[in-house]
Design a protein around this motif. Structure first.
Motif, PDB file in Angstrom:
ATOM      1  N   UNK A   1      38.908  76.483  66.044  1.00 40.03           N
ATOM      2  CA  UNK A   1      40.121  76.841  65.300  1.00 40.03           C
ATOM      3  C   UNK A   1      40.860  77.981  66.005  1.00 40.03           C
ATOM      4  N   UNK A   2      40.113  78.964  66.508  1.00 38.85           N
ATOM      5  CA  UNK A   2      40.722  80.093  67.222  1.00 38.85           C
ATOM      6  C   UNK A   2      41.393  79.617  68.511  1.00 38.85           C
ATOM      7  N   UNK A   3      40.707  78.726  69.236  1.00 40.82           N
ATOM      8  CA  UNK A   3      41.283  78.190  70.470  1.00 40.82           C
ATOM      9  C   UNK A   3      42.576  77.448  70.169  1.00 40.82           C
ATOM     10  N   UNK A   4      42.550  76.639  69.120  1.00 37.28           N
ATOM     11  CA  UNK A   4      43.714  75.814  68.772  1.00 37.28           C
ATOM     12  C   UNK A   4      44.882  76.640  68.252  1.00 37.28           C
ATOM     13  N   UNK A   5      44.590  77.621  67.391  1.00 41.56           N
ATOM     14  CA  UNK A   5      45.653  78.367  66.730  1.00 41.56           C
ATOM     15  C   UNK A   5      46.176  79.552  67.556  1.00 41.56           C
ATOM     16  N   UNK A   6      45.302  80.141  68.389  1.00 37.46           N
ATOM     17  CA  UNK A   6      45.692  81.372  69.074  1.00 37.46           C
ATOM     18  C   UNK A   6      45.780  81.220  70.588  1.00 37.46           C
ATOM     19  N   UNK A   7      44.676  80.828  71.230  1.00 40.76           N
ATOM     20  CA  UNK A   7      44.697  80.759  72.686  1.00 40.76           C
ATOM     21  C   UNK A   7      45.704  79.727  73.182  1.00 40.76           C
ATOM     22  N   UNK A   8      45.805  78.607  72.488  1.00 42.95           N
ATOM     23  CA  UNK A   8      46.762  77.577  72.895  1.00 42.95           C
ATOM     24  C   UNK A   8      48.194  78.118  72.860  1.00 42.95           C
ATOM     25  N   UNK A   9      48.472  78.958  71.894  1.00 34.51           N
ATOM     26  CA  UNK A   9      49.835  79.498  71.756  1.00 34.51           C
ATOM     27  C   UNK A   9      50.191  80.418  72.925  1.00 34.51           C
ATOM     28  N   UNK A  10      49.211  81.231  73.370  1.00 31.93           N
ATOM     29  CA  UNK A  10      49.535  82.256  74.358  1.00 31.93           C
ATOM     30  C   UNK A  10      49.119  81.897  75.788  1.00 31.93           C
ATOM     31  N   UNK A  11      48.123  81.017  75.953  1.00 35.47           N
ATOM     32  CA  UNK A  11      47.581  80.772  77.283  1.00 35.47           C
ATOM     33  C   UNK A  11      47.961  79.420  77.885  1.00 35.47           C
ATOM     34  N   UNK A  12      48.501  78.519  77.126  1.00 37.27           N
ATOM     35  CA  UNK A  12      48.705  77.144  77.606  1.00 37.27           C
ATOM     36  C   UNK A  12      49.581  77.084  78.853  1.00 37.27           C
ATOM     37  N   UNK A  13      50.531  77.988  78.980  1.00 30.80           N
ATOM     38  CA  UNK A  13      51.468  77.939  80.102  1.00 30.80           C
ATOM     39  C   UNK A  13      51.120  78.931  81.216  1.00 30.80           C
ATOM     40  N   UNK A  14      50.008  79.625  81.097  1.00 32.02           N
ATOM     41  CA  UNK A  14      49.635  80.600  82.117  1.00 32.02           C
ATOM     42  C   UNK A  14      48.879  79.926  83.266  1.00 32.02           C
ATOM     43  N   UNK A  15      48.637  80.691  84.322  1.00 35.00           N
ATOM     44  CA  UNK A  15      47.931  80.175  85.493  1.00 35.00           C
ATOM     45  C   UNK A  15      46.431  80.370  85.329  1.00 35.00           C
ATOM     46  N   UNK A  16      45.660  79.332  85.686  1.00 31.90           N
ATOM     47  CA  UNK A  16      44.204  79.349  85.559  1.00 31.90           C
ATOM     48  C   UNK A  16      43.595  79.215  86.948  1.00 31.90           C
ATOM     49  N   UNK A  17      42.664  80.107  87.283  1.00 39.36           N
ATOM     50  CA  UNK A  17      42.017  80.081  88.592  1.00 39.36           C
ATOM     51  C   UNK A  17      40.504  80.171  88.414  1.00 39.36           C
ATOM     52  N   UNK A  18      39.778  79.251  89.032  1.00 36.97           N
ATOM     53  CA  UNK A  18      38.321  79.312  89.013  1.00 36.97           C
ATOM     54  C   UNK A  18      37.842  80.465  89.902  1.00 36.97           C
ATOM     55  N   UNK A  19      36.731  81.090  89.491  1.00 38.58           N
ATOM     56  CA  UNK A  19      36.179  82.204  90.266  1.00 38.58           C
ATOM     57  C   UNK A  19      34.677  82.295  90.020  1.00 38.58           C
ATOM     58  N   UNK A  20      33.963  82.853  90.983  1.00 38.63           N
ATOM     59  CA  UNK A  20      32.538  83.158  90.795  1.00 38.63           C
ATOM     60  C   UNK A  20      32.443  84.528  90.134  1.00 38.63           C
ATOM     61  N   UNK A  21      32.158  84.542  88.845  1.00 36.63           N
ATOM     62  CA  UNK A  21      32.053  85.779  88.095  1.00 36.63           C
ATOM     63  C   UNK A  21      30.597  86.047  87.749  1.00 36.63           C
TER      64      UNK A  21
END
Length: 300
Positions: free
Chosen positions: A231-251
């Motif tokens: 629910x948090x992913x759908x209601x919040x992260x999707x609103x703010x992060x969907x259009x941002x850049x995503x990069x894989x990394x060794x963390x």
């Protein structure tokens, strides 16, 4: 070139060869790579001002001095952390992972966010004793001298720490394909709203924690449970992060994601897994002070 100059250069090269090992020790004790670098540099300065002819085991001396410096920093930091806003998570690091499979697995298990968070539950001396003995192979006599305790006291510290490590089951390594499967499912859930693949990977008691340090927007309390996380992913992260850049990394020796806005990293996402391969916790670091130095580092 004079013999003294050659000797000085050789000593500096020796320290630089040992620096990744000292950084690794300091980071595991402090949970902050920037603080770890400062502690290692303080160690170098003390070594440079010491008569090296009086030091029998240079590597052991440097590890001992670095450990003591880290414990001093912890005492100050632990008081400050009592006033920390929201959840505190270790500072993520991009690790230059070695190609050797055995070394890679060992590094990942001893640098993982799950392991780092488990170390936080130990007392500072338990943490130091365990790391010195089980990760950095120091003898109990060396540990006793470093921590200014008796040799039996050092054994007790290591034993108690081992029991906590064993109980928490944080030293297992999750296969990289499983980690990538989660990252793909998580990114897809945010970008498309398709939650099914993500939900199937979450343990029923999974948690999502964010660390903003009171400096950026972040939830203060962990979200618990598969449904609540979705629910948090759908209601919040999707609103703010969907259009941002995503990069894989060794963390921290495992696969993670860096979220970037306007070329700046705004979040680092990683996960811990249980022994069955289900996601136990999603960890999102947003505190800018923990993201400003996310360049690949050498650490042992």
């Amino acid at each position: 070139m004079s013999p003294n100059t050659e000797l000085a250069q050789a000593e500096v090269l020796f320290f630089e060869d040992l620096r990744p090992r000292l950084n690794g020790l300091a980071y595991r004790i402090l949970g902050s790579f920037s603080d770890a670098e400062d502690a290692v540099q303080d160690t170098f300065l003390k070594w440079a001002s010491t008569d090296r002819l009086e030091i029998e085991n240079t590597a052991g001396w440097l590890i001992s001095v670095c450990t003591r410096r880290c414990l001093d920093v912890r005492r100050t930091g632990d008081r400050a952390r009592m006033d920390y806003v929201g959840a505190w998570l270790p500072e993520p690091i991009q690790v230059a992972v070695p190609p050797e499979a055995e070394t890679r697995v060992e590094l990942a298990s001893s640098l993982s966010m799950a392991f780092m968070m488990m170390l936080e539950r130990l007392t500072p001396k338990e943490r130091a004793a365990y790391l010195l003995h089980d990760i950095f192979d120091l003898s109990y006599d060396e540990i006793a001298e470093t921590l200014d305790i008796s040799e039996p006291g050092g054994r007790k510290l290591v034993s108690r720490a081992r029991a906590s490590v064993s109980k928490s089951k944080t030293r297992h390594a999750t296969p990289e394909p499983r980690q990538e499967e989660f990252l793909t499912a998580f990114q897809s859930a945010v970008e498309t709203g398709e939650l099914g693949p993500l939900a199937r990977m979450l343990a029923q008691d999974a948690r999502l924690s964010t660390d903003g340090g009171g400096k950026v927007a972040a939830i203060r309390d962990p979200i618990v449970g598969c449904d609540a996380i979705c629910d948090f992913v759908s209601r919040n992260l999707r609103r703010y992060w969907a259009e941002l850049d995503w990069t894989r990394a060794d963390l921290n020796g495992s696969r993670g994601i860096l979220i970037q806005a306007d070329g700046q990293t705004s979040s680092a996402v990683s996960a811990t897994f249980d022994e069955a391969g289900f996601v136990q916790e999603i960890l999102i670091v947003r505190n800018p002070e923990k993201l400003h130095s996310l360049n690949p580092v050498q650490i042992h």
